[in-house]
Design an enzyme around this catalytic site. Structure first.
Site, PDB file in Angstrom:
ATOM      1  N   HIS A  33      18.415  26.882   0.043  1.00  0.00           N
ATOM      2  CA  HIS A  33      18.002  25.556   0.496  1.00  0.00           C
ATOM      3  C   HIS A  33      18.653  24.421  -0.283  1.00  0.00           C
ATOM      4  O   HIS A  33      18.104  23.319  -0.376  1.00  0.00           O
ATOM      5  CB  HIS A  33      16.468  25.433   0.424  1.00  0.00           C
ATOM      6  N   HIS A  56      11.059  41.497  -2.778  1.00  0.00           N
ATOM      7  CA  HIS A  56      12.053  40.426  -2.807  1.00  0.00           C
ATOM      8  C   HIS A  56      12.609  40.317  -4.227  1.00  0.00           C
ATOM      9  O   HIS A  56      12.240  41.083  -5.117  1.00  0.00           O
ATOM     10  CB  HIS A  56      11.422  39.097  -2.355  1.00  0.00           C
ATOM     11  N   ASP A  84      14.071  36.813   9.616  1.00  0.00           N
ATOM     12  CA  ASP A  84      14.463  37.831  10.594  1.00  0.00           C
ATOM     13  C   ASP A  84      13.520  39.022  10.518  1.00  0.00           C
ATOM     14  O   ASP A  84      13.273  39.546   9.428  1.00  0.00           O
ATOM     15  CB  ASP A  84      15.873  38.326  10.298  1.00  0.00           C
TER      16      ASP A  84
END
Length: 404
Positions: A17, A106, A361
């Site tokens: 980002h 993650h 996704d």
């Protein structure tokens, strides 16, 4: 580190980002026609928001060449490539709950352990946004390989979850012995692959089953993994640097550096471990004449005198390309960020429940297809440039008497 390659070197930059992402390409041969139009098609194939079964993040991923070309021709100097992040939503991550928890599977926790600090949103450098630089650089590498050698690189979705394009059978425990699979390896092209969007599996029935499967996981706020198969055709023999930089080793390195990858196999792969050597061995035969379609610059590239009758080796023997099509598969895990509530632990070691937010996704496999192609191109161009240097150095010496 953030640099890949030796002679054709790519350094990527950017977080999920931040203002922009991109790369620096160093070592591109001079004198090649190059504009954004040569790079954009692969960027568009990789970008988010392509269908109902991909992340809805709306990014156009328009690439800009910042340096290294003049009047549409490469100068041999570093090529700077930039893509602006136009659809940032840091607020998806800026809530109290998300700040408290490392997301299961993650990279939040491992990045914090390694650096003592991490990006506050989107996974930072562990995000798939980082692959934009790889794809941009790969498009440049591909153009050189195509124009100089006639090399073709095509990838496609081979499986999603328990749905396969060519499932293993008792007769064919490895797809390498399946005539239908080998036909796909020999003939598949990107136009055909993309005609089976959104899944990119080149079979109508299999593609529909995979699409339904991904949609089901999406609707349950869950995720699923799968595999991508890639073939490299018209690759010259003699590429690869034994012992530690064998061609399959550098391909494995490249593929397993892509986010969410968990497996790599080449040629007959794990299935080849189940068949005897009498079947697995690849006998040599005389190479046919080069087809007339290989004209232009590619026609001057030396072609092998011998080829293999079968190709269980996947185009590489002893770590060196043998001139046969190189093919391999890459396994992608289910995306880590899902919408379901998950029992886990906070950074301060308190048990709790995390419900992740954001746009993700449900399956990365269809969008990974151009990323796999791009990393393959980066490996092959580096190997090509190394072999060109060796051949040029050898050509300056007196010829040797040939014994074979």
């Amino acid at each position: 580190m953030s640099t890949f390659g030796n002679l054709f070197r790519v350094t990527t930059y950017g977080e999920s980002h931040c203002l922009s992402v991109g790369c620096i390409v160093d070592g591109c041969p001079p004198g090649m026609a190059l504009t954004e139009a040569d790079i954009q098609p692969q960027m568009t194939r990789r970008r988010p928001g392509q269908s109902a079964i991909t992340t809805p993040r709306d990014e156009k991923d328009r690439v800009e060449i910042q340096s290294g070309t003049e009047f549409g021709v490469t100068l041999g100097t570093p090529i700077g490539l930039k893509v602006m992040n136009e659809n940032q939503r840091k607020q998806d991550y800026g809530n109290k709950t998300m700040d408290l928890y490392p997301r299961p599977s993650h990279a939040d926790w491992t990045y914090l352990e390694k650096y003592g600090v991490k990006a506050s949103s989107g996974g930072g450098r562990s995000s798939a946004r980082e692959t934009i630089g790889r794809v941009a650089a790969g498009a440049i590498a591909e153009k050189y390989l195509r124009e100089a050698y006639g090399i073709e690189i095509v990838a496609f979705t081979a499986s999603i979850g328990n749905e396969f394009l060519f499932p293993p059978t008792a007769t064919h425990p490895t797809a390498a012995t399946n005539p239908e699979y080998l036909k796909v390896i020999e003939t598949i092209d990107r136009k055909t692959v993309d005609s089976f969007l959104p899944v990119r599996c080149p079979n109508e029935e299999s593609s529909k089953r995979m699409e339904r499967l991904v949609a089901d996981f999406r609707d349950r706020q869950d995720s699923i993994g799968g595999t991508v198969t890639c073939v490299i055709r018209n690759c010259p023999s003699g590429l690869g640097e034994p012992c530690f930089d064998k061609l399959e080793a550098t391909l494995a390195h490249a593929m397993l550096s892509i986010p969410a990858t968990k497996a790599f196999e080449i040629g007959s792969g794990f299935g080849g471990c189940q068949i005897p050597g009498s079947i697995h061995n690849d006998p040599f035969i005389k190479a046919p004449a080069v087809p007339p379609s290989h004209s232009g610059a590619a026609s001057s590239v030396p072609r092998p005198r011998l080829i293999t009758k079968t190709n269980n080796s996947g185009g590489i023997q002893g770590g060196i390309s043998n001139g046969a099509p190189i093919y391999f598969s890459v396994g992608f895990k289910p995306p880590a960020t899902i919408g379901q509530a998950q029992q886990t632990t906070t950074y301060d070691e308190t048990e709790g429940v995390l419900e992740a937010k954001g746009r993700h996704d449900p399956c990365v496999v269809p969008r990974a297809v151009p990323i796999v192609e791009s990393m393959a191109a980066l490996v092959i161009i580096d190997a090509v440039l190394a072999q060109q240097a060796r051949a040029a150095a050898r050509s300056l010496l007196p010829p040797l008497k040939q014994t074979a």
